[in-house]
Design an enzyme around this catalytic site. Structure first.
Site, PDB file in Angstrom:
ATOM      1  N   ASN A 371      50.053  78.719  48.523  1.00  0.00           N
ATOM      2  CA  ASN A 371      49.754  78.732  49.959  1.00  0.00           C
ATOM      3  C   ASN A 371      50.002  80.124  50.546  1.00  0.00           C
ATOM      4  O   ASN A 371      49.176  81.005  50.412  1.00  0.00           O
ATOM      5  CB  ASN A 371      50.578  77.665  50.689  1.00  0.00           C
ATOM      6  CG  ASN A 371      50.432  77.760  52.194  1.00  0.00           C
ATOM      7  OD1 ASN A 371      49.312  77.926  52.680  1.00  0.00           O
ATOM      8  ND2 ASN A 371      51.509  77.699  52.938  1.00  0.00           N
ATOM      9  N   GLU A 372      51.150  80.314  51.136  1.00  0.00           N
ATOM     10  CA  GLU A 372      51.386  81.553  51.879  1.00  0.00           C
ATOM     11  C   GLU A 372      52.345  82.436  51.065  1.00  0.00           C
ATOM     12  O   GLU A 372      53.383  82.842  51.553  1.00  0.00           O
ATOM     13  CB  GLU A 372      52.006  81.179  53.219  1.00  0.00           C
ATOM     14  CG  GLU A 372      51.906  82.211  54.294  1.00  0.00           C
ATOM     15  CD  GLU A 372      52.420  81.669  55.620  1.00  0.00           C
ATOM     16  OE1 GLU A 372      53.594  81.268  55.691  1.00  0.00           O
ATOM     17  OE2 GLU A 372      51.648  81.641  56.586  1.00  0.00           O
TER      18      GLU A 372
HETATM   19  O1  AHR Z   1      50.535  76.066  60.124  1.00  0.00           O
HETATM   20  C1  AHR Z   1      51.910  75.953  60.061  1.00  0.00           C
HETATM   21  C2  AHR Z   1      52.514  76.751  58.915  1.00  0.00           C
HETATM   22  O2  AHR Z   1      52.299  78.099  59.128  1.00  0.00           O
HETATM   23  C3  AHR Z   1      51.908  76.499  57.576  1.00  0.00           C
HETATM   24  O3  AHR Z   1      52.470  75.413  56.942  1.00  0.00           O
HETATM   25  C4  AHR Z   1      52.213  77.744  56.819  1.00  0.00           C
HETATM   26  O4  AHR Z   1      51.277  78.031  55.821  1.00  0.00           O
HETATM   27  C5  AHR Z   1      52.305  78.793  57.886  1.00  0.00           C
HETATM   28  O5  AHR Z   1      53.474  79.516  57.788  1.00  0.00           O
END
Ligand code: AHR
Length: 656
Positions: A371-372
């Site tokens: 993800n991030e």
């Molecule tokens: O959209 C909320 C959060 O923001 C998500 O879970 C994450 O990917 C980002 O930090």
């Protein structure tokens, strides 16, 4: 030249003169640029803010299987003073070993005795709708009756039904309830009448009317709001939820398919992420699992974009890593997912999909690796994933991560490395003040046209600050996003996909604001930001048309007095012009369509605006900011249009 054509020529000349002083937009209709990705404008779903359980997943009973760490969370013992009974949580001889806890109700028979469920901050029920109850029940002794009752928030009885002839051995019992009133805060009671002992488990209540009327399905009004966005893709299941705060709590798609009672419960990471917004009753039942996600994508015509854990837990939490040489099970999950989505019915995972009722493939073309994430750790893991996936499925486009910020060191590091690795698509995230969005509309003008493509995978303007509970879905935020999207659209050759985040929030159980769609147990509220997204996705166009804006002022930071982008819809034969006027005054703008032979004077304008830039929609005031569509009859190769104050406008002009 007759009088009429003289007047027409004069009007055109006057408009052209006027445009020299006022702002003017020139669309070079004869110089089409990049093709816009048909899946350009999508949606980002995460189980945050009660997005799945207590949201999209229509189950009304919370903790239906008594598997929460506190097995009675959400349940209250009902024991009127006359009732003599005992309620115990047990695990011996469950109906399904994967759902070990159940409740034993032992009643002396002096009065109804049992328990009631509060739902997800109340059960929303609608008068005369049909609600399907089901439970696993085992008669232990006596010959009692099971009484099911729906109560309103004020304690009034909404419906009651008895289940008789209970048998020994676990059996599934069903019943139907029809509440005599609408109530957002109803409760379900399960009572034992008469003396005897009964075991109960997996107590469930669903509205009969779900999305596509699938039993045990999704909330129809919430999916409808999503469908009305016409998202080109749907990213799921997150977000940080993919990562988990530790690896053990990561999202594992294989746990989310098959019989719902066998999907292992997981604590939702948003349960405890924010000390200022604790949500102790937030768990993932996975009733909305990967099969349902794929099915929903198919229903609403969106490309599925699953995001998988890449062996990294959330770097804002533990940052736990799976060693690179032990990634095999993670990578295998990714390969199996592709087979589950696309494989033939005689493949191992394709057969599982077929067994769930979908022999046809789901046509998965996109897959997110992590993800991030950020840092070398990510690059090391992405490299392994990419090698294995591309070797087997070269046609699948991989989405890779660039961290949480759109320009910091982590971002630059990721881009440099991923460019070297010839990554397909890089996922950029941005949660910033509206000013940032207004000031960065030219961000992608400077991007390398030959490197990886961009997925603006998470963005939302924050009216106060990121993770502030005071953030609101204001018109100002929506306008800033609309302005920013003109830049994405103009750079449609580089930016291939974009999605606002997060998608849903329950007004009574949210952790993160702003969000695109707010819901309570009975209502759905579409925000100003939603309408901006919808304007873009419903007016995408096929190809970018170059636009020049003259007479537009620019602040030193880059904010402009007017923003515009244009595309052409080949099928409709229309030029689609999008204009954002963030100012407090109307802006009359000369519009010049260069290179057109003929223009239909009748055009369509859709405008999203409000009385104040602080306006935002709520469940009780849903229409402060909504789109209004009207027709104009003066469209021409040169014409002018008054763009309302604080507005985003889409003009669809038929032209040859
Ligand atoms: O959209 C909320 C959060 O923001 C998500 O879970 C994450 O990917 C980002 O930090």
């Amino acid at each position: 030249m007759n009088l009429k054509s003289c007047l027409a020529a004069l009007t055109t000349a006057l408009l052209a003169c006027r445009a020299a002083a006022d702002p003017a937009i020139t669309i070079h209709a004869d110089q089409p640029g990049a093709a816009i990705n048909p899946a350009m404008w999508g949606a980002f779903f995460e189980d945050i803010n009660f997005g799945a359980d207590g949201g999209l997943y229509a189950e009304l009973v919370k903790n239906r299987g008594f598997e929460f760490p506190d097995p009675l969370m959400g349940w209250t013992k009902i024991s009127p003073s006359l009732a003599k009974g005992e309620l115990s949580v047990r695990t011996d001889g469950p109906f399904d070993a994967k759902n070990p806890h159940y409740v034993r109700l032992q009643s002396a028979g002096s009065a109804p005795f049992g328990l009631s469920n509060e739902g997800f901050r109340g059960m929303g029920v609608t008068r005369d709708e049909t609600y399907d109850f089901s439970a696993r029940v085992r008669l232990v002794d006596g010959n009692p009756t099971l009484r099911l009752q729906l109560y309103g928030g004020d304690g009034s009885l909404l419906d009651s039904v008895d289940v008789t002839n209970l048998a020994g051995g676990w059996q599934k019992y069903t019943a139907v309830l029809h509440p005599n009133d609408t109530d957002p805060k109803a409760r379900l009671a399960v009572l034992v009448l008469g003396s005897g002992t009964v075991d109960v488990d997996f107590i469930s209540l669903f509205p009969r009317h779900t999305w596509k009327n699938r039993p045990g399905g999704l909330r129809a009004d919430m999916v409808q709001a999503l469908a009305d966005l016409h998202p080109g893709f749907l990213r799921f299941p997150g977000g940080c939820i993919v990562e988990g705060s530790v690896l053990e709590r990561r999202y594992q798609w294989k746990n989310t398919i098959g019989p719902v009672e066998e999907r292992p419960l997981l604590i939702n990471r948003w349960n405890y992420e924010f000390l200022h917004r604790p949500t102790p009753d937030y768990f993932q039942s996975f009733g909305l699992g990967f099969f349902e996600f794929f099915q929903m994508c198919e229903d609403i015509g969106s490309q599925p974009l699953p995001i998988l854990n890449c062996g990294m837990a959330c770097q804002f939490n533990s940052g736990e890593l799976c060693p690179v040489d032990q990634l095999e099970p993670y990578i295998q999950d990714a390969l199996d997912l592709i087979e589950f989505a696309n494989g033939p019915v005689d493949s191992v995972w394709g057969a599982k999909r077929a067994a769930l009722g979908h022999p046809e493939p789901f046509h998965l073309k996109l897959l997110g690796v992590g993800n991030e994430q950020w840092g070398q750790q990510y690059i090391d893991r992405y490299t392994k994933f990419a090698a294995a996936i591309k070797a087997k499925y070269p046609e699948v486009q991989l989405v890779s991560a660039a961290g949480p910020d759109p320009g910091d060191k982590r971002f630059k590091f990721a881009w440099a490395k991923l460019r070297e690795l010839h990554a397909d698509i890089i996922d950029e995230h941005c949660y910033a003040k509206p000013e940032w969005f207004f000031e960065n509309t030219h961000r992608y003008d400077k991007y390398d046209r030959t490197g990886p493509k961009v997925f603006m995978g998470e963005y939302a303007a924050q009216s106060v600050a990121i993770v502030s509970t005071k953030n609101r879905n204001t018109l100002q935020c929506a306008l800033s996003e609309a302005a920013y999207l003109t830049g994405l659209e103009r750079n449609g050759d580089v930016v291939r996909m974009a999605s606002y985040a997060p998608l849903y929030a329950n007004t009574e159980a949210w952790q993160w604001t702003p969000d695109l769609i707010w819901v309570d147990s009975l209502n759905v509220c579409r925000t100003a930001n939603y309408y901006v997204q919808q304007l873009y996705s419903c007016n995408r166009g096929d190809v970018v048309l170059p636009v020049n804006c003259d007479g537009v002022t620019r602040s030193s930071a880059g904010a402009e007095s007017l923003y515009a982008s244009a595309t052409r819809d080949n099928t409709a034969g229309e030029i689609i012009l999008k204009v954002v006027n963030p100012g407090a005054a109307a802006a009359t703008v000369g519009i010049h369509l260069d290179g057109v032979a003929q223009v239909d004077p009748a055009a369509i304008a859709t405008v999203v605006t409000g009385h104040s830039s602080d306006d935002f929609n709520t469940i009780n005031h849903k229409e402060k900011v909504t789109p209004v569509t009207s027709q104009l009859d003066n469209a021409a190769a040169n014409f002018s249009y008054p763009f309302a104050p604080r507005s985003v406008t889409v003009l669809r002009i038929k032209a040859h």
